[in-house]
Every structure is written in C-alpha cells, then in structure tokens.
Design a protein around this motif. Structure first.
Motif, PDB file in Angstrom:
ATOM      1  N   GLY A  31      27.941 -53.352-102.425  1.00  0.00           N
ATOM      2  CA  GLY A  31      26.579 -53.307-102.942  1.00  0.00           C
ATOM      3  C   GLY A  31      25.667 -54.280-102.238  1.00  0.00           C
ATOM      4  N   ASN A  32      24.376 -54.039-102.359  1.00  0.00           N
ATOM      5  CA  ASN A  32      23.376 -54.983-101.865  1.00  0.00           C
ATOM      6  C   ASN A  32      22.074 -54.747-102.594  1.00  0.00           C
ATOM      7  OD1 ASN A  32      22.531 -52.682 -99.994  1.00  0.00           O
ATOM      8  ND2 ASN A  32      24.536 -53.260 -99.178  1.00  0.00           N
ATOM      9  N   PHE A  33      21.260 -55.806-102.665  1.00  0.00           N
ATOM     10  CA  PHE A  33      20.050 -55.802-103.482  1.00  0.00           C
ATOM     11  C   PHE A  33      18.931 -56.485-102.707  1.00  0.00           C
ATOM     12  CE2 PHE A  33      23.714 -55.776-106.149  1.00  0.00           C
ATOM     13  CZ  PHE A  33      23.406 -54.974-107.229  1.00  0.00           C
ATOM     14  N   ASN A  76      24.935 -55.780 -94.156  1.00  0.00           N
ATOM     15  CA  ASN A  76      25.059 -54.784 -93.082  1.00  0.00           C
ATOM     16  C   ASN A  76      24.116 -53.608 -93.292  1.00  0.00           C
ATOM     17  OD1 ASN A  76      27.111 -56.206 -91.881  1.00  0.00           O
ATOM     18  ND2 ASN A  76      28.738 -55.078 -92.945  1.00  0.00           N
ATOM     19  N   GLU A  77      23.802 -53.351 -94.546  1.00  0.00           N
ATOM     20  CA  GLU A  77      23.008 -52.163 -94.871  1.00  0.00           C
ATOM     21  C   GLU A  77      21.508 -52.457 -94.964  1.00  0.00           C
ATOM     22  OE1 GLU A  77      24.856 -49.657 -97.887  1.00  0.00           O
ATOM     23  OE2 GLU A  77      26.771 -50.575 -97.393  1.00  0.00           O
ATOM     24  N   THR A  78      21.101 -53.605 -94.463  1.00  0.00           N
ATOM     25  CA  THR A  78      19.684 -53.988 -94.479  1.00  0.00           C
ATOM     26  C   THR A  78      18.767 -52.892 -93.909  1.00  0.00           C
ATOM     27  OG1 THR A  78      20.226 -56.336 -94.411  1.00  0.00           O
ATOM     28  CG2 THR A  78      18.039 -55.720 -93.644  1.00  0.00           C
ATOM     29  N   VAL A  95      18.106 -51.178-104.844  1.00  0.00           N
ATOM     30  CA  VAL A  95      19.442 -51.557-105.328  1.00  0.00           C
ATOM     31  C   VAL A  95      20.465 -50.542-104.820  1.00  0.00           C
ATOM     32  CG1 VAL A  95      18.624 -52.790-107.351  1.00  0.00           C
ATOM     33  CG2 VAL A  95      19.042 -50.353-107.531  1.00  0.00           C
ATOM     34  N   HIS A  96      21.648 -51.045-104.516  1.00  0.00           N
ATOM     35  CA  HIS A  96      22.706 -50.188-103.974  1.00  0.00           C
ATOM     36  C   HIS A  96      24.046 -50.610-104.558  1.00  0.00           C
ATOM     37  CE1 HIS A  96      25.521 -48.264-101.326  1.00  0.00           C
ATOM     38  NE2 HIS A  96      25.874 -49.403-100.752  1.00  0.00           N
ATOM     39  N   GLY A  97      24.754 -49.650-105.148  1.00  0.00           N
ATOM     40  CA  GLY A  97      26.076 -49.921-105.696  1.00  0.00           C
ATOM     41  C   GLY A  97      27.078 -48.871-105.270  1.00  0.00           C
ATOM     42  N   HIS A  98      28.346 -49.155-105.550  1.00  0.00           N
ATOM     43  CA  HIS A  98      29.453 -48.256-105.186  1.00  0.00           C
ATOM     44  C   HIS A  98      30.197 -47.884-106.464  1.00  0.00           C
ATOM     45  CE1 HIS A  98      30.081 -49.954-100.803  1.00  0.00           C
ATOM     46  NE2 HIS A  98      28.810 -49.914-101.125  1.00  0.00           N
ATOM     47  N   SER A  99      29.575 -47.123-107.336  1.00  0.00           N
ATOM     48  CA  SER A  99      30.261 -46.759-108.582  1.00  0.00           C
ATOM     49  C   SER A  99      31.294 -45.666-108.330  1.00  0.00           C
ATOM     50  CB  SER A  99      29.257 -46.277-109.626  1.00  0.00           C
ATOM     51  OG  SER A  99      28.802 -44.981-109.282  1.00  0.00           O
ATOM     52  N   GLY A 169      31.105 -40.614-100.305  1.00  0.00           N
ATOM     53  CA  GLY A 169      32.274 -41.488-100.324  1.00  0.00           C
ATOM     54  C   GLY A 169      31.919 -42.958-100.312  1.00  0.00           C
ATOM     55  N   HIS A 170      30.691 -43.282-100.590  1.00  0.00           N
ATOM     56  CA  HIS A 170      30.179 -44.642-100.383  1.00  0.00           C
ATOM     57  C   HIS A 170      29.450 -45.153-101.629  1.00  0.00           C
ATOM     58  CE1 HIS A 170      27.676 -47.431 -97.532  1.00  0.00           C
ATOM     59  NE2 HIS A 170      27.866 -47.965 -98.711  1.00  0.00           N
ATOM     60  N   GLY A 171      28.323 -44.571-101.983  1.00  0.00           N
ATOM     61  CA  GLY A 171      27.624 -45.090-103.151  1.00  0.00           C
ATOM     62  C   GLY A 171      26.230 -44.525-103.314  1.00  0.00           C
TER      63      GLY A 171
HETATM   64 ZN   LIG Z   1      27.396 -49.902 -99.417  1.00  0.00          ZN
END
Ligand SMILES: [Zn+2]
Length: 204
Positions: A31-33, A76-78, A95-99, A169-171
């Motif tokens: 995840g990243n925020f 990395n996902e900036t 917001v990014h998560g991997h549920s 397969g990611h989020g």
């Molecule tokens: Zn990610």
C-alpha cells in the motif's frame, strides 16, 4: 518537513495507514498513501514502510514532476499518484491498498468489473439504482510503474468513471478531494468488493 501543509497531511496519512492496517488492506509493507500539498507537490509514504506504524519520518514530499523534495526514497508506485494529481487539480489525496477482495476479484475480471445495486455506490458518486451499473476499470499489473501509469492516465479522462480502479492481482487505487473523502470512498469500495467476493463464494 518544511511545507506549511505537511504536518496536517502527515497526520492524515498516518491515520489512514492505521485504518487500512486494522482492516487487513495493507499486509506486509503493501500500500501507499499521499496527500496533495499544493499545485506542484504532494506528501507520500516512503518505500518499504509498514502502513500500520507510520511516523512523519516515513513520509516525504515529492514534486508532481517526480522530483524528490528532500532525502528518502518515495513509494515505488509514486508515478500512479502523480498521474492523478497532474490529471485533476481537484484530487487532494490518493490511497492504495492490497485487500484480499480486490486481489481475487481483479484476477477473475476482464477489463472492468460491473457494480450495480449497492447503496454504498452513492459514496463513490454513482447511482445505487440496480439499473444503473457502474464500471470499475481493471488494468493488468506491470512492474514498470511508469509504463503502467502511462497506460492508466488517458483512461481517467472518461466521464462518469468511478474514482478508483483495480490492478490485477495487486490491489485498488481510490482518490478524493482530501483524505477524508478518499478513505470514505475506499471503505465503500472495499465493502462492495467484499460483498462481490461473498456472492462469488455462494455461487461456486
Ligand atoms: Zn501496490
């Protein structure tokens, strides 16, 4: 953190990370925020930090052109965050998560998932009317994040698109005018995805 908006942005990111961790949406260091600081920069989580235990030291400012505004290594996902801020000045947080639900469902979907009949679609700015389906885009994952961002960015201009998308397969990525709206939208979308996963279990 020299930007005057940075302390408030940091508090919002730290709280969001804890909230997502409680829900199991950011396993490991996933995840990243980020929160927009102004027209030219945002505050974002650094690479490899656990989102349930963030402090101000785990965040850094980055220009919307990708240039770091201080020491550290941004997520990395900036590039996916920056593409959204550059695309729309009204976007104030991403917001990014991997549920589990986002991961499983994205692996079964085609280019989009159809979501219909959920009351909580209202939170995402879509109609809950069962006859008004909303389309959630699904993109193939890519370890080259800049290439992925270049593929996703033009699709965000489409009218009536939901304020979010899945990566296979990611989020999930969701955005809003600020962190409160982004998190409300993420919670609504995660609830809907969890329902979709439950429906799938019951029909298989
Ligand atoms: Zn990610």
């Amino acid at each position: 953190m020299t930007h005057p908006g940075a302390p408030a942005a940091a508090r919002a990111i730290i709280a969001a990370g804890r909230r997502c961790d409680r829900n199991g949406w950011v396993p490991g260091t996933a995840g990243n925020f980020s929160v927009r600081l102004d027209d030219a920069s945002c505050l974002i989580t650094q690479s490899g930090r656990h989102k349930g235990f963030l402090t101000e030291a785990d965040l850094m400012a980055v220009g919307l052109d990708g240039s770091p505004r201080g020491p550290g290594r941004p997520s990395n996902e900036t590039p996916l965050h920056l593409a959204l801020y550059r695309r729309d000045r009204a976007i104030g947080a991403v917001v990014h998560g991997h549920s589990r639900a986002a991961t499983v469902l994205s692996m079964r979907a085609g280019d989009a998932m159809t979501l219909a009949g959920y009351e909580l679609l209202k939170v995402l700015g879509a109609s809950p009317d069962p006859d008004c389906a909303a389309s959630l885009a699904v993109f193939d994952n890519d370890q080259d994040i800049s290439r992925l961002a270049a593929r996703i960015d033009p699709t965000l201009a489409a009218p009536a698109a939901l304020p979010g998308y899945l990566i296979r397969g990611h989020g999930v990525y969701v955005w809003g005018s600020g962190m409160d709206q982004a998190m409300a939208r993420l919670e609504a979308l995660e609830f809907i995805l969890a329902c979709e996963l439950e429906k799938l279990r019951r029909t298989e």
